[in-house]
Design a protein around this motif. Sequence first.
Motif, PDB file in Angstrom:
ATOM      1  N   ILE A  18       5.326   5.161 -32.432  1.00  0.00           N
ATOM      2  CA  ILE A  18       5.680   4.529 -33.689  1.00  0.00           C
ATOM      3  C   ILE A  18       7.029   4.205 -33.813  1.00  0.00           C
ATOM      4  O   ILE A  18       7.814   5.030 -33.764  1.00  0.00           O
ATOM      5  N   ASP A  19       7.427   2.984 -34.025  1.00  0.00           N
ATOM      6  CA  ASP A  19       8.789   2.555 -34.232  1.00  0.00           C
ATOM      7  C   ASP A  19       9.285   2.547 -35.574  1.00  0.00           C
ATOM      8  O   ASP A  19       8.700   1.878 -36.418  1.00  0.00           O
ATOM      9  N   VAL A  20      10.473   3.168 -35.777  1.00  0.00           N
ATOM     10  CA  VAL A  20      11.169   2.672 -36.891  1.00  0.00           C
ATOM     11  C   VAL A  20      12.307   1.967 -37.103  1.00  0.00           C
ATOM     12  O   VAL A  20      13.498   2.423 -36.229  1.00  0.00           O
ATOM     13  N   ASP A  21      12.414   0.754 -37.442  1.00  0.00           N
ATOM     14  CA  ASP A  21      13.100  -0.080 -37.309  1.00  0.00           C
ATOM     15  C   ASP A  21      14.098  -0.282 -38.382  1.00  0.00           C
ATOM     16  O   ASP A  21      15.435  -1.053 -38.367  1.00  0.00           O
ATOM     17  N   THR A  22      13.868   0.064 -39.819  1.00  0.00           N
ATOM     18  CA  THR A  22      14.772  -0.084 -40.714  1.00  0.00           C
ATOM     19  C   THR A  22      14.720   1.046 -41.746  1.00  0.00           C
ATOM     20  O   THR A  22      14.115   2.014 -41.730  1.00  0.00           O
ATOM     21  N   PHE A 117      14.331   7.780 -28.576  1.00  0.00           N
ATOM     22  CA  PHE A 117      15.375   6.889 -28.995  1.00  0.00           C
ATOM     23  C   PHE A 117      14.928   5.543 -29.092  1.00  0.00           C
ATOM     24  O   PHE A 117      14.495   4.955 -27.873  1.00  0.00           O
ATOM     25  N   HIS A 118      15.074   4.892 -30.103  1.00  0.00           N
ATOM     26  CA  HIS A 118      14.546   3.686 -30.111  1.00  0.00           C
ATOM     27  C   HIS A 118      15.683   2.521 -30.189  1.00  0.00           C
ATOM     28  O   HIS A 118      15.928   1.610 -29.563  1.00  0.00           O
ATOM     29  N   ALA A 119      16.893   2.920 -31.030  1.00  0.00           N
ATOM     30  CA  ALA A 119      18.117   2.015 -31.197  1.00  0.00           C
ATOM     31  C   ALA A 119      19.208   2.624 -31.878  1.00  0.00           C
ATOM     32  O   ALA A 119      19.005   3.578 -32.320  1.00  0.00           O
ATOM     33  N   ASP A 121      21.548  -0.075 -33.074  1.00  0.00           N
ATOM     34  CA  ASP A 121      21.482  -1.302 -33.962  1.00  0.00           C
ATOM     35  C   ASP A 121      20.388  -2.179 -33.623  1.00  0.00           C
ATOM     36  O   ASP A 121      20.583  -2.788 -32.703  1.00  0.00           O
ATOM     37  N   HIS A 122      19.046  -2.009 -34.195  1.00  0.00           N
ATOM     38  CA  HIS A 122      18.077  -2.562 -33.767  1.00  0.00           C
ATOM     39  C   HIS A 122      18.125  -4.245 -33.819  1.00  0.00           C
ATOM     40  O   HIS A 122      17.749  -4.706 -33.043  1.00  0.00           O
ATOM     41  N   ARG A 123      18.615  -4.805 -35.051  1.00  0.00           N
ATOM     42  CA  ARG A 123      18.886  -5.959 -35.171  1.00  0.00           C
ATOM     43  C   ARG A 123      19.527  -6.874 -34.269  1.00  0.00           C
ATOM     44  O   ARG A 123      19.488  -7.642 -33.681  1.00  0.00           O
ATOM     45  N   ALA A 161      12.858   0.137 -25.977  1.00  0.00           N
ATOM     46  CA  ALA A 161      13.805  -0.876 -26.558  1.00  0.00           C
ATOM     47  C   ALA A 161      13.350  -1.593 -27.570  1.00  0.00           C
ATOM     48  O   ALA A 161      12.205  -1.905 -27.501  1.00  0.00           O
ATOM     49  N   PRO A 162      14.308  -1.981 -28.452  1.00  0.00           N
ATOM     50  CA  PRO A 162      13.885  -2.726 -29.664  1.00  0.00           C
ATOM     51  C   PRO A 162      13.292  -4.077 -29.094  1.00  0.00           C
ATOM     52  O   PRO A 162      13.637  -4.771 -28.286  1.00  0.00           O
ATOM     53  N   SER A 163      12.188  -4.488 -29.796  1.00  0.00           N
ATOM     54  CA  SER A 163      11.371  -5.606 -29.802  1.00  0.00           C
ATOM     55  C   SER A 163      10.917  -5.982 -28.461  1.00  0.00           C
ATOM     56  O   SER A 163      10.873  -6.911 -27.865  1.00  0.00           O
ATOM     57  N   TRP A 164      10.932  -4.848 -27.599  1.00  0.00           N
ATOM     58  CA  TRP A 164      10.429  -4.556 -26.012  1.00  0.00           C
ATOM     59  C   TRP A 164      11.436  -5.805 -25.295  1.00  0.00           C
ATOM     60  O   TRP A 164      10.902  -6.640 -24.483  1.00  0.00           O
ATOM     61  N   VAL A 234       2.921   0.864 -33.200  1.00  0.00           N
ATOM     62  CA  VAL A 234       2.565   1.088 -34.630  1.00  0.00           C
ATOM     63  C   VAL A 234       4.111   0.924 -35.419  1.00  0.00           C
ATOM     64  O   VAL A 234       5.121   1.302 -34.897  1.00  0.00           O
ATOM     65  N   HIS A 235       4.538   0.244 -36.338  1.00  0.00           N
ATOM     66  CA  HIS A 235       5.604   0.128 -37.050  1.00  0.00           C
ATOM     67  C   HIS A 235       5.625   0.981 -38.426  1.00  0.00           C
ATOM     68  O   HIS A 235       4.734   0.669 -39.276  1.00  0.00           O
ATOM     69  N   ALA A 236       6.711   1.611 -38.579  1.00  0.00           N
ATOM     70  CA  ALA A 236       6.542   2.502 -39.787  1.00  0.00           C
ATOM     71  C   ALA A 236       6.867   1.565 -41.251  1.00  0.00           C
ATOM     72  O   ALA A 236       6.113   1.890 -42.221  1.00  0.00           O
TER      73      ALA A 236
HETATM   74 ZN    ZN Z   1      11.621  -1.702 -33.171  1.00  0.00          ZN
END
Ligand code: ZN
Length: 295
Positions: A18-22, A117-119, A121-123, A161-164, A234-236
């Motif tokens: 489950i990725d949390v991007d925002t 750990f995902h990011a 600053d993801h964007r 990694a963000p957006s793979w 999955v995206h939160a």
């Molecule tokens: Zn992401």
Amino acid sequence: MRNSLGPINRKNILGLKIDVDTYIGMKQGVPRLLSILSQFGLQATFYLSMGPDASGRAILQLIKNPRFLKKMLRTNAGRLYGIKTALYGTLLPSPMIALSFPGLVEQIISAGHEVEFHAWDHRRWQDELSKRSKEWIEDWFEKGIQAYRRLVGNEPSSFGAPSWVIDDRVLEIVRQYSFQYLSCTRAKEPFIHEISGLMEIPSNLPCFEEIGVNRGVSTILQILKDGGTHILPVHAEAEGGIWDKYFIELCEGVRRTDFEILPLSKIQALLKSEPLPVRKYRLELLPGRSAPCAV
Ligand SMILES: [Zn+2]
């Protein structure tokens, strides 16, 4: 052709990444997903973005990348993310994502899920990685890992990694940390990254964003019919937001199969006993995505 992670005799196992991007994904999506997961008695692995939500900067991509505009329209991004998210990092300041919700991070862990750990600053990673210096990437990791330590109290075992999107420099830098495995690609099979020597557990299933919610549940359940080990991205913001009912439908579908749902660290432990290929990733534009992913 088979579409599962590895040998045919591998047990039927599903991991939920489950990725949390925002900010909104953390604030509203995570509690919603925690409630759905608890309803089904499932344990997942959450990959959290720690730092600023600069989602609004995606507006720059609308101008530069026509595929991105198409994807935004197809996924109804306005409803998916909300108007405020569309302005963060441009007209509105960027709020911190996981750092704004230490209590929620604790809740994820105390409910038995994993936090990785995902990011930072993801964007910016997603849009600017290839143009940024090695020092920028090192600083990005340093800020993100320090935030993780502050929130969780130990070292992350994994980086997704963000957006793979990754490059060779990233795979060098991850060696400075105590990651046990990576989940940075959309490859079909797990492998060992040639550069870092770390195990890659890829998200091999498609996500709702890519196949559309109407066919999403049936497409994913169809792939599972062949058995094997799979990771579902999955995206939160999505499955914990306007697409929650499809996620529930998918969980109900999976419950009717003999699949065991395991957090990614347990899947890593099982894969350790298998000889995995050592290779380099490559970048590929997958169906339904606006930019190439590592595979
Ligand atoms: Zn992401």
